[in-house]
Structure formats: C-alpha cells, structure tokens
Design a protein around this motif. Structure first.
Motif, PDB file in Angstrom:
ATOM      1  N   VAL A 165      41.656  53.686  48.755  1.00  0.00           N
ATOM      2  CA  VAL A 165      42.798  54.263  48.040  1.00  0.00           C
ATOM      3  C   VAL A 165      44.102  53.636  48.543  1.00  0.00           C
ATOM      4  CG1 VAL A 165      44.081  56.379  47.534  1.00  0.00           C
ATOM      5  CG2 VAL A 165      41.575  56.425  47.627  1.00  0.00           C
ATOM      6  N   ASP A 166      44.279  53.635  49.861  1.00  0.00           N
ATOM      7  CA  ASP A 166      45.518  53.076  50.417  1.00  0.00           C
ATOM      8  C   ASP A 166      45.401  51.623  50.847  1.00  0.00           C
ATOM      9  OD1 ASP A 166      47.309  55.364  50.290  1.00  0.00           O
ATOM     10  OD2 ASP A 166      45.897  56.310  51.678  1.00  0.00           O
ATOM     11  N   GLY A 167      44.183  51.172  51.099  1.00  0.00           N
ATOM     12  CA  GLY A 167      44.019  49.825  51.639  1.00  0.00           C
ATOM     13  C   GLY A 167      43.631  48.781  50.610  1.00  0.00           C
ATOM     14  N   TYR A 168      43.323  49.213  49.404  1.00  0.00           N
ATOM     15  CA  TYR A 168      42.852  48.272  48.383  1.00  0.00           C
ATOM     16  C   TYR A 168      43.596  48.490  47.063  1.00  0.00           C
ATOM     17  CZ  TYR A 168      39.355  46.049  45.274  1.00  0.00           C
ATOM     18  OH  TYR A 168      38.714  45.282  44.335  1.00  0.00           O
ATOM     19  N   HIS A 169      43.296  49.623  46.432  1.00  0.00           N
ATOM     20  CA  HIS A 169      43.945  49.892  45.143  1.00  0.00           C
ATOM     21  C   HIS A 169      45.470  49.916  45.285  1.00  0.00           C
ATOM     22  CE1 HIS A 169      40.039  50.560  43.479  1.00  0.00           C
ATOM     23  NE2 HIS A 169      39.786  51.562  44.308  1.00  0.00           N
ATOM     24  N   ALA A 170      45.933  50.328  46.449  1.00  0.00           N
ATOM     25  CA  ALA A 170      47.381  50.394  46.669  1.00  0.00           C
ATOM     26  C   ALA A 170      48.041  49.021  46.495  1.00  0.00           C
ATOM     27  CB  ALA A 170      47.669  50.938  48.069  1.00  0.00           C
ATOM     28  N   TRP A 171      47.325  47.942  46.851  1.00  0.00           N
ATOM     29  CA  TRP A 171      47.914  46.607  46.668  1.00  0.00           C
ATOM     30  C   TRP A 171      48.100  46.312  45.185  1.00  0.00           C
ATOM     31  CZ3 TRP A 171      50.316  44.758  50.547  1.00  0.00           C
ATOM     32  CH2 TRP A 171      49.859  44.996  51.856  1.00  0.00           C
ATOM     33  N   ASN A 232      51.252  38.286  49.398  1.00  0.00           N
ATOM     34  CA  ASN A 232      50.751  39.395  50.205  1.00  0.00           C
ATOM     35  C   ASN A 232      49.819  40.302  49.417  1.00  0.00           C
ATOM     36  OD1 ASN A 232      51.587  40.011  53.091  1.00  0.00           O
ATOM     37  ND2 ASN A 232      53.426  39.066  52.234  1.00  0.00           N
ATOM     38  N   THR A 233      50.262  40.746  48.247  1.00  0.00           N
ATOM     39  CA  THR A 233      49.414  41.668  47.480  1.00  0.00           C
ATOM     40  C   THR A 233      48.067  41.016  47.165  1.00  0.00           C
ATOM     41  OG1 THR A 233      50.492  40.991  45.407  1.00  0.00           O
ATOM     42  CG2 THR A 233      51.300  42.993  46.422  1.00  0.00           C
ATOM     43  N   LEU A 234      48.117  39.760  46.714  1.00  0.00           N
ATOM     44  CA  LEU A 234      46.868  39.100  46.307  1.00  0.00           C
ATOM     45  C   LEU A 234      45.941  38.850  47.504  1.00  0.00           C
ATOM     46  CD1 LEU A 234      45.398  37.972  43.819  1.00  0.00           C
ATOM     47  CD2 LEU A 234      46.317  35.728  44.392  1.00  0.00           C
ATOM     48  N   ASN A 235      46.503  38.333  48.601  1.00  0.00           N
ATOM     49  CA  ASN A 235      45.677  38.045  49.768  1.00  0.00           C
ATOM     50  C   ASN A 235      45.054  39.309  50.359  1.00  0.00           C
ATOM     51  OD1 ASN A 235      45.575  35.183  51.140  1.00  0.00           O
ATOM     52  ND2 ASN A 235      47.553  35.306  50.080  1.00  0.00           N
ATOM     53  N   HIS A 236      45.811  40.396  50.360  1.00  0.00           N
ATOM     54  CA  HIS A 236      45.273  41.597  50.990  1.00  0.00           C
ATOM     55  C   HIS A 236      44.236  42.298  50.137  1.00  0.00           C
ATOM     56  CE1 HIS A 236      47.644  40.901  54.389  1.00  0.00           C
ATOM     57  NE2 HIS A 236      48.801  41.148  53.813  1.00  0.00           N
ATOM     58  N   PHE A 240      40.423  42.659  51.469  1.00  0.00           N
ATOM     59  CA  PHE A 240      39.673  43.918  51.522  1.00  0.00           C
ATOM     60  C   PHE A 240      38.318  43.736  50.853  1.00  0.00           C
ATOM     61  CE2 PHE A 240      38.257  48.035  50.115  1.00  0.00           C
ATOM     62  CZ  PHE A 240      38.680  48.930  51.092  1.00  0.00           C
ATOM     63  N   ARG A 241      38.372  43.156  49.664  1.00  0.00           N
ATOM     64  CA  ARG A 241      37.142  42.941  48.891  1.00  0.00           C
ATOM     65  C   ARG A 241      36.144  42.101  49.695  1.00  0.00           C
ATOM     66  NH1 ARG A 241      38.730  40.730  43.116  1.00  0.00           N
ATOM     67  NH2 ARG A 241      39.240  42.870  42.524  1.00  0.00           N
ATOM     68  N   LEU A 242      36.627  40.998  50.267  1.00  0.00           N
ATOM     69  CA  LEU A 242      35.745  40.103  51.019  1.00  0.00           C
ATOM     70  C   LEU A 242      35.152  40.783  52.245  1.00  0.00           C
ATOM     71  CD1 LEU A 242      37.749  36.748  50.785  1.00  0.00           C
ATOM     72  CD2 LEU A 242      35.505  37.216  49.786  1.00  0.00           C
ATOM     73  N   VAL A 476      46.084  32.778  52.442  1.00  0.00           N
ATOM     74  CA  VAL A 476      46.440  31.597  51.648  1.00  0.00           C
ATOM     75  C   VAL A 476      47.905  31.736  51.216  1.00  0.00           C
ATOM     76  CG1 VAL A 476      45.824  30.169  49.661  1.00  0.00           C
ATOM     77  CG2 VAL A 476      44.057  31.566  50.782  1.00  0.00           C
ATOM     78  N   PRO A 477      48.797  30.915  51.758  1.00  0.00           N
ATOM     79  CA  PRO A 477      50.230  31.084  51.454  1.00  0.00           C
ATOM     80  C   PRO A 477      50.594  30.727  50.012  1.00  0.00           C
ATOM     81  CG  PRO A 477      49.872  29.150  52.843  1.00  0.00           C
ATOM     82  CD  PRO A 477      48.537  29.824  52.686  1.00  0.00           C
ATOM     83  N   ALA A 478      51.778  31.184  49.600  1.00  0.00           N
ATOM     84  CA  ALA A 478      52.223  30.998  48.221  1.00  0.00           C
ATOM     85  C   ALA A 478      52.195  29.536  47.777  1.00  0.00           C
ATOM     86  CB  ALA A 478      53.616  31.585  48.048  1.00  0.00           C
ATOM     87  N   GLU A 479      52.652  28.632  48.633  1.00  0.00           N
ATOM     88  CA  GLU A 479      52.681  27.211  48.220  1.00  0.00           C
ATOM     89  C   GLU A 479      51.277  26.732  47.851  1.00  0.00           C
ATOM     90  OE1 GLU A 479      54.147  27.053  52.228  1.00  0.00           O
ATOM     91  OE2 GLU A 479      54.453  28.789  50.945  1.00  0.00           O
ATOM     92  N   ARG A 480      50.314  27.155  48.634  1.00  0.00           N
ATOM     93  CA  ARG A 480      48.943  26.748  48.369  1.00  0.00           C
ATOM     94  C   ARG A 480      48.425  27.388  47.072  1.00  0.00           C
ATOM     95  NH1 ARG A 480      45.508  22.933  48.003  1.00  0.00           N
ATOM     96  NH2 ARG A 480      43.339  23.585  48.270  1.00  0.00           N
ATOM     97  N   LEU A 481      48.815  28.626  46.840  1.00  0.00           N
ATOM     98  CA  LEU A 481      48.395  29.307  45.601  1.00  0.00           C
ATOM     99  C   LEU A 481      48.969  28.584  44.388  1.00  0.00           C
ATOM    100  CD1 LEU A 481      48.838  32.987  46.850  1.00  0.00           C
ATOM    101  CD2 LEU A 481      46.666  31.894  46.256  1.00  0.00           C
TER     102      LEU A 481
END
Ligand SMILES: [Zn+2]
Length: 598
Positions: A165-171, A232-236, A240-242, A476-481
C-alpha cells in the motif's frame, strides 16, 4: 431503408429507478452489505479441505460468492453509468466509494478462501475436481492452486500486500499527483493558454504542424524538468516488484504478466518475431505520410497527425443502419443483437455537455444486459467506436451460458469481439467511401492503429524489458532512461522517424500502473488475435458465426494457446499464425500507397 428512430439516450431505469437518489439502489446496497457479512463469516471459517466429501460445501460457497459478486457488480455498473452521463453527479461518487468498499471486503474474504482451498493435498484435490459443479470450473480452480503454490507463505504474502500500500502502489499515486499538478503553456492563434498535460497531448494530433511542434517541445521540456522525480517513482515501483519476484523465486520479469494473460513466453516471442520481420510496409507508410506532409521523415509529433480530413458524416440512425447492414454480412446473430441494443435503449450516444469523454461498455450481470457509453457527433470514427462497444456487449452476451467464474477473460482477449466488430465497420467504410480523400483519411486512421500496435507498443515493450534488466543491478538514472527510450523507439520504428520522445518513459502512464505489470503487449496480442479471427470470418462467411461464438465462450476458461488450437486449429507459438493478421494490415498499406501516389 426502414424509417426508424433509435433512442439516443440510454435507459437506466430498468435497473434502479431514480438515478443517484434511487431508493431501489439504496435497498439493493443495504441488502448486499448484509449478505456479504454472512458470506464473509462463512469464508473466514473455511479451512483447507481434507476429504472430497467437502465438495458440495465448496461448490455452494463458490455459488454464493458468484451471486454476491454479481450483486456488487450490478450496483457498480449502474454507478459507472451515472458518473459517466453526468460528471457533476456527486451523489454517484459517494455511492462509488460504497461499492469500492464492498468490493474490497469481498476480495479479501474470497482471497483467503482461494488460499485455503489451494493448499488442498493433491489426491483430495483431484477427487474434488470430479464433482459435477467443480469439474466445470477446473481450469480456474487449477489456476488458483498454481498461483498459490508459486507464492510465499500466507503470512509472508499478506505482509507483502500490507506493505505494498505504502511501498508500491504509493509510487504510482505519487506519479499521478505530480502529473496532475503539471501544466504547459502554449500559444495558439496568438493566444497563450495554460494546459494540463492531458490537454496538451491531445494537441499532438493538431492539423497545424507548428502547433504540434510547439506542443511537443513544451511537453518534452516539462517532463525533462521533473525527470529526477519520475526516475524515482519508476525505479522504486520496479524495485519493489523485482524484490517480490526475487523472494518468490521468479527470475523472469515477464512471468507475472504472462500468467495474468494465460499465455506462454513462446507465444509472445512468436508475435514480436513476426511483427519485427514484417515492418517494412509500415515503414513505407510512414515515409509516404512524411512526403504528404512535405518532409523526408516524420517527426515524433507527426505520428498522430492526419494528412487529410474525412468529411463524411452520418446521422445517428444512419450510423446504426450502417453498422447493422455490415454486421449482417458476417453474423446475423451479431446484427440481431445490435438491433436489440439500439431499440431498447442500451446506448447513451447523445452529444451534450457534462458527459465523460471516451467510450465504454459495461455489463449488468443480474439483468443480463449491457450498456454502452459514447458521444456520437456523426463522424465515421464515431460509427467505428459504436461498433467496437457493441462488440464488447456481444462478447458478454456470448458468455451468458457459462458459469460466472468462467467469464473472467484476461486483457489480451478482452478486445477480441470489439476489434472484430470494429474491423467489419472500418473496412466497410473504406469500401463505401464517397471520395478518394475520404478513403485515404479512413485508411490512414486504420494504419495509424497498426503503427501504434506494431511500433509504438513494441517500443514500450522493448524499453520496459531492458529497463527491468538494468534495474536488477541497481537504480537506473534519468539520463539512462532517456537513452533506453530513444533506442527502443528508433528500433521499433526502424529509424523511420526523425525525432523521438526520450521522455516517453515518464509521460506514459502505463509504465507507472501498479495494478498490472507490462501493460503493453496484451494490446498488440489482442489486435492481431482478433484480426486472425476476422481473416477467418472473411474466408468462411456467415457459416463462421457459430464457431466464432463458441470461441468467445471459451475466452476465460483455457490458455490462449489452447483457445487458438481448439477454435482456429492454429499454433500461436509459431510466427506463421501472427503473419496472417499482419497480412490484412499490409493490404491497407498497399491501398494507401496506391491512392496517394496519384
Ligand atoms: Zn475496447
């Protein structure tokens, strides 16, 4: 032509009288609440069966559950319709949260039941599945069992659910919050306007290339400005999923999305393999479109732009007649069904303010009826949308004879009937177009969709798999994304675009949806799967309709590989199957190239 006048506003009174003030609905909801309480109590007492003598009890719990769930969905569908027809209906929104709560309570109790049931010892399980009512549900029941066996212990899984709830969907929510606050300033006709990103996105298909270019540049800049937040949102959320996958011992990031869609990796590989091999015609289309726009190569912001306008319009009744006439040539049952829907107020099509944008179809399980929502303003694309939604309703109709648990089809087959119905109408409108200009515009529309499924969605899939591979080793930083996105787009479009959209990883909501992972390949699957069925129907004509309905009935009770084998005699783990659907789209390209060479 018969003189008919179909209602353009839907009838919701047959379900509950009085809209969001409905006494009947109030009574229904209170009633469901009571029944749910009793039912949840029963489920909470349920323990893993130790003998097959419990089969009757299990079957009756499942029946009761289907019934309760249908009551909840009946109310949910009604409220969905209320909210859509009048966005200012605040009472409907209050009712919505009530239904969401009912759903959550039901879901939690039913999940516990599934878990307990799934732990049944194998010999007892096999005996249970011989029970008459349970045998019918064996595919779904085995699916529950396999899913539960591949997960961690009950305690660990419930901890994951709680933490998510707070560690995944929250992102995902954080993403939506940031996007919701973003605005873009653009100048159109000398006037400066402040737009939301959604509004700005719509302008990317504007007819004026200068407007498109400006909007594209402003949007890219706006996303760039916030890229460290989105990284940040995407990486986190991916992290979590991984982590969860890792703990469960799943090393393939595609395992979960493939399971959800009841398909194998081989099938996915064959699909992308066939598409990759046959991109040239769509590359040719993109170059031709570029030359019609006076360019050598298209820019990213030209992909959705029309080169000509389709001026043809049809009144609502004419649109309905057009649909019925062409449905009949493929399936009289589909045509009769659609006529019934037109006549009986199943469709809300009026062009008025206050309505939600877009279209949908929703089923009322207790009444065995559907309702379709859209705004009809007379364009051929409206007619196609109407056909699309009627296709969804027909799918629901075809599933009527099967058990409710066998009606829950996955996303990759969800668009089978709708795309099929839409193709009938889209093809007919190209054939009957009054001028070359109209014909080109309609073909362009169709081809735009093929490009979206074969190239755009492919780029999303390429990006996402590569991103997840790198994410396993760390942030994975923004530049790489940005880099990964640019590469994936150039590859998927086979370098037929001048510019790309490096911010796509942040601006596409789909990468940030936590409900379902890899929200991309099922779209392409559904499109091509449906096209192959359509190709078969073109060959076999009306005699195909019973086979078509039988296929629809099986969409939620077997794997897609079995579904295709049983009803099409096709092995979809082979590229040859996918090539048939692509072939139909290639013909559109040929016609388009021919018409635009004059
Ligand atoms: Zn649809």
């Amino acid at each position: 032509m018969p003189q008919t006048s179909y209602p353009i506003v839907w009838d919701l009174e047959t379900f509950f009288q009085g809209g969001s003030d409905s006494e009947e609905l109030r009574q229904h909801l209170d009633d469901v609440k009571d029944r749910l309480k009793t039912y949840s109590a029963k489920l909470n007492q349920f323990e893993t069966p130790t003998s097959s003598s419990e089969a009757d009890h299990i079957a009756s719990l499942i029946e009761e559950g289907s019934n309760v769930s249908q009551h909840i969905r009946q109310a949910g569908a009604f409220i969905t319709c209320l909210e859509a027809q009048d966005m200012t209906d605040h009472k409907a929104s209050t009712l919505r949260s009530e239904v969401m709560e009912l759903n959550a309570t039901y879901g939690a109790a039913f999940n516990r039941f599934k878990q307990k049931l799934a732990q049944t010892e194998v010999s007892v399980w096999q005996e249970l599945l011989k029970h008459e009512q349970l045998a019918e549900l064996s595919f779904v029941l085995n699916e529950w069992r396999e899913a539960a066996q591949e997960q961690l212990s009950e305690d660990e899984e419930s901890l994951i659910t709680a933490l998510s709830v707070d560690g995944y969907h929250a992102w995902g929510q954080m993403y939506n919050t940031i996007v919701g606050e973003m605005t873009v300033n653009v100048t159109i006709d000398g006037e400066e306007k402040e737009l939301s990103v959604g509004q700005a996105n719509n302008l990317l298909s504007h007819e004026d290339p200068n407007v498109r270019k400006q909007v594209y540049e402003k949007l890219e800049a706006a996303w760039k400005e916030k890229e460290s937040l989105f990284a940040n949102t995407l990486n986190h959320l991916a992290g979590f999923r991984l982590n969860v996958y890792d703990k469960r011992g799943w090393d393939n990031v595609l395992k979960e999305p493939l399971d959800i869609n009841r398909m194998q990796q081989e099938t996915l590989d064959a699909m992308w393999g066939a598409i990759t091999k046959h991109k040239q015609p769509f590359v040719d289309f993109l170059y031709r479109k570029a030359s019609l726009l006076g360019k050598e190569k298209l820019d990213w912001y030209d992909l959705g732009a029309p080169t000509q306008e389709n001026t043809q319009t049809l009144s609502y009744d004419e649109g309905a007649q057009f649909i019925l006439k062409h449905f009949k040539q493929f399936s009289p049952k589909l045509a009769d069904f659609a006529e019934h829907a037109f006549e009986n107020g199943w469709i809300e099509a009026e062009d008025r303010s206050g309505k939600r944008p877009g279209g949908f179809c929703t089923g009322f399980p207790l009444s065995e009826e559907s309702r379709i929502f859209m705004t009809y303003s007379g364009s051929m694309s409206n007619v196609a949308t109407l056909a699309h939604e009627l296709g969804h309703a027909f799918h629901t109709h075809a599933l009527k004879p099967v058990h409710p648990l066998n009606r829950r089809y996955a996303m990759n087959v969800a668009e089978t009937a709708s795309t099929f119905a839409e193709m009938i109408v889209a093809d007919a409108s190209v054939k009957e177009a009054e001028s070359d200009q109209d014909k080109i515009a309609l073909l362009e529309d169709k081809l735009q969709r093929s490009v979206a499924f074969f190239m755009n969605i492919h780029s999303r899939f390429l990006f996402e798999t590569r991103f997840y591979a790198e994410r396993k080793n760390g942030f994975v930083p923004a530049e790489r994304l940005n880099e990964l996105t640019d590469q994936a787009q150039r590859e998927a479009y086979q370098d037929a675009v001048q510019s790309t959209s490096p911010s796509y990883w942040s601006n596409k909501l789909h990468f940030h949806i936590t409900g379902v992972p890899f929200y991309n390949f099922p779209y392409t699957f559904g499109y091509l799967f449906s096209l192959s069925i359509y190709a078969r129907a073109l060959e076999e004509g009306v005699s195909y309709e019973d086979k078509y309905m039988a296929l629809l009935q099986d969409t939620a009770r077997m794997s897609v590989e079995d579904l295709a084998m049983k009803h099409l005699g096709e092995d979809i783990t082979k590229e040859a199957f996918w090539e048939k659907g692509i072939e139909l789209c290639k013909r559109d390209v040929e016609e388009y190239l021919d018409l635009t060479s004059k």
